[in-house]
Write a protein that holds these residues in place. Structure first.
Motif: not given
Ligand code: GDP
Ligand code: MG
Length: 168
Positions: A13, A15-18, A29-30, A32, A117-118, A120-121, A148
């Motif tokens: 969660g 944001g690795k994939s993002s 994409r928003e 998960y 990451n994130k 923006d939050e 991302a």
């Molecule tokens: P992973 O499990 O590490 O691969 O995480 P995902 O890439 O699947 O992202 C998990 C959640 O975080 C998703 O709902 C994304 O939309 C959200 N997310 C990922 N990157 C960002 C970011 O830079 N900012 C915000 N606000 N949300 C993000």
């Protein structure tokens, strides 16, 4: 060869994939969608030649231990991602970092980027930039905050990783 294998680690969660999808496909994409393990290839220019970046997007810190060891053994460079909105996600990187040290030995010669990451939050921030920087200093690696979502520092992250490789 000019093949360069980058492995992305971090808790679920963060944001690795993002980050990988933003870099490789330019999309976000928003929702998960948990990842199994995906590898992406990206041809990029470095100096006057071209390199193939092979990016492995892992499941997170609860990966099968044998798979995690294999990813580390095969990797040339590592991106360790936490979310600035979760102190826990930074804590979860510690055992991964330790395993990289254990498998690779001289960790100072390996390009590693700690990524918050994130960013923006900001309203939900739990980890200050200075804390990320301090951790990176302790781990003798580079540090960057990214988003991302709003595409902040994503290209720069992968470019900087390649620059670290060239400096070895
Ligand atoms: P992973 O499990 O590490 O691969 O995480 P995902 O890439 O699947 O992202 C998990 C959640 O975080 C998703 O709902 C994304 O939309 C959200 N997310 C990922 N990157 C960002 C970011 O830079 N900012 C915000 N606000 N949300 C993000
Ligand atoms: Mg994922």
């Amino acid at each position: 060869s000019n093949d360069y294998r980058v492995v992305v680690f971090g808790a679920g969660g963060v944001g690795k994939s993002s980050l990988v999808l933003r870099f490789v496909k330019g999309t976000f994409r928003e929702s998960y969608i948990p990842t199994i393990e995906d590898t992406y290839r990206q041809v990029i220019s470095c100096d006057k030649s071209i390199c193939t970046l092979q990016i492995t997007d892992t499941t997170g810190s609860h990966q099968f231990p044998a798979m995690q060891r294999l990813s580390i053994s095969k990797g040339h460079a590592f991106i360790l991602v936490y979310s600035i909105t979760s102190r826990q996600s930074l804590e979860e990187l510690k055992p991964i970092y330790e395993q990289i040290c254990q498998i690779k030995g001289d960790v100072e010669s390996i390009p590693i980027m700690l990524v918050g990451n994130k960013n923006d939050e900001n309203q939900n921030r739990e980890v200050e930039s200075s804390e990320g920087e301090a951790m990176a200093k302790k781990w003798k690696c580079a540090f960057m905050e990214t988003s991302a979502k709003v595409n902040h520092n994503v290209k720069e992250l992968f470019q900087e990783l390649l620059n670290l490789e060239k400096r070895r």
